[in-house]
Design a protein around this motif. Structure first.
Motif, mmCIF file in Angstrom:
data_model
loop_
_atom_site.group_PDB
_atom_site.id
_atom_site.type_symbol
_atom_site.label_atom_id
_atom_site.label_comp_id
_atom_site.label_asym_id
_atom_site.label_seq_id
_atom_site.Cartn_x
_atom_site.Cartn_y
_atom_site.Cartn_z
ATOM 1 N N SER A 219 -5.613 3.958 -5.473
ATOM 2 C CA SER A 219 -6.634 4.825 -4.868
ATOM 3 C C SER A 219 -7.928 5.081 -5.183
ATOM 4 O O SER A 219 -9.123 5.629 -4.647
ATOM 5 C CB SER A 219 -5.632 5.370 -3.648
ATOM 6 O OG SER A 219 -5.421 6.520 -4.427
ATOM 7 N N SER B 63 0.536 -1.043 0.206
ATOM 8 C CA SER B 63 -0.308 -0.006 -0.129
ATOM 9 C C SER B 63 0.409 1.740 0.194
ATOM 10 O O SER B 63 1.997 1.286 0.221
ATOM 11 C CB SER B 63 -1.074 0.178 1.360
ATOM 12 O OG SER B 63 -1.962 -1.036 1.314
ATOM 13 N N ALA C 274 -6.620 1.028 0.831
ATOM 14 C CA ALA C 274 -5.661 -0.009 0.744
ATOM 15 C C ALA C 274 -4.635 0.243 -0.556
ATOM 16 O O ALA C 274 -3.539 0.504 -0.083
ATOM 17 C CB ALA C 274 -5.965 -1.372 0.016
#
Length: 203
Positions: free
Chosen positions: A190, A82, A175
């Motif tokens: 994202s 991430s 995430a």
């Protein structure tokens, strides 16, 4: 422009191949050697290749530590990278000697697999526990060995951090998975958008 890859005569400052085939998810591969040492390394030649059975692959250019450990034990994990962990992921790409723990180098908490004897990144929003099904060396059209190896593993178990779930789905806004774009470029996922597959009228 056009160029033949056998000569790599693109005339550009850097080979564009990896930038063309992008974005590529990063498999943060965790392994344990038969002597007990642990290894963590990012691979951008990584992807899911089957859903039945659930199967992933990573490719090693040369005989690296992850390949060695996967050969010796038949097990590995793949942790999601991430955005909040991107810098630590980059630290684990260091060419440390065999036996040095990249978990320690990057100051990452290590979690143990439940079904495989391999560690994964405890802070990761998702991680896959895998058992090796195939390891093969890629060959050229001439049948010559390349020194690049593909490790294929069946996913035996999946870890999900419930903090990244929204309405029962992995929320990409939380995430924020990181992918490799080529050169030194990365991106994060994202801000996804949705499209539904069309249905043939006569179906």
């Amino acid at each position: 422009m056009f160029y033949e890859t056998k000569d790599n005569a693109h005339g550009l400052p850097h080979d564009p191949f990896k930038a063309i085939v992008s974005p590529r998810p990063i498999g943060w591969i965790g392994t344990r050697g038969k002597g007990g040492s642990v290894n963590l390394a990012p691979y951008s030649y990584f992807n899911a290749i089957s859903d039945h059975p659930k199967t992933v692959m990573f490719s090693s250019s040369g005989r690296k530590d992850s390949l060695r450990n996967a050969e010796e034990t038949g097990e590995f994990t793949a942790s999601m990278v991430s955005r909040v962990l991107a810098e630590k992921m980059n630290l684990t790409s260091i060419d440390a000697p065999y036996g040095e723990s990249e978990f320690d180098i990057a100051e990452l908490a290590m979690a143990e697999g439940r079904m495989v004897n391999a560690p994964f990144v405890a802070q990761a929003y998702a991680a896959l526990e895998c058992r090796v099904t195939n390891i093969l060396e890629i060959s050229s059209l001439a049948g010559l060995p390349s020194g690049s190896f593909v490790v294929i593993g069946q996913v035996m178990g999946i870890h999900l951090d419930e903090a990244a779930l929204t309405d029962g789905m992995l929320d990409m806004a939380i995430a924020a998975p990181v992918a490799r774009m080529g050169y030194m470029d990365y991106c994060e996922g994202s801000q996804p958008f949705q499209m539904r597959r069309p249905t043939w009228p006569k179906a």
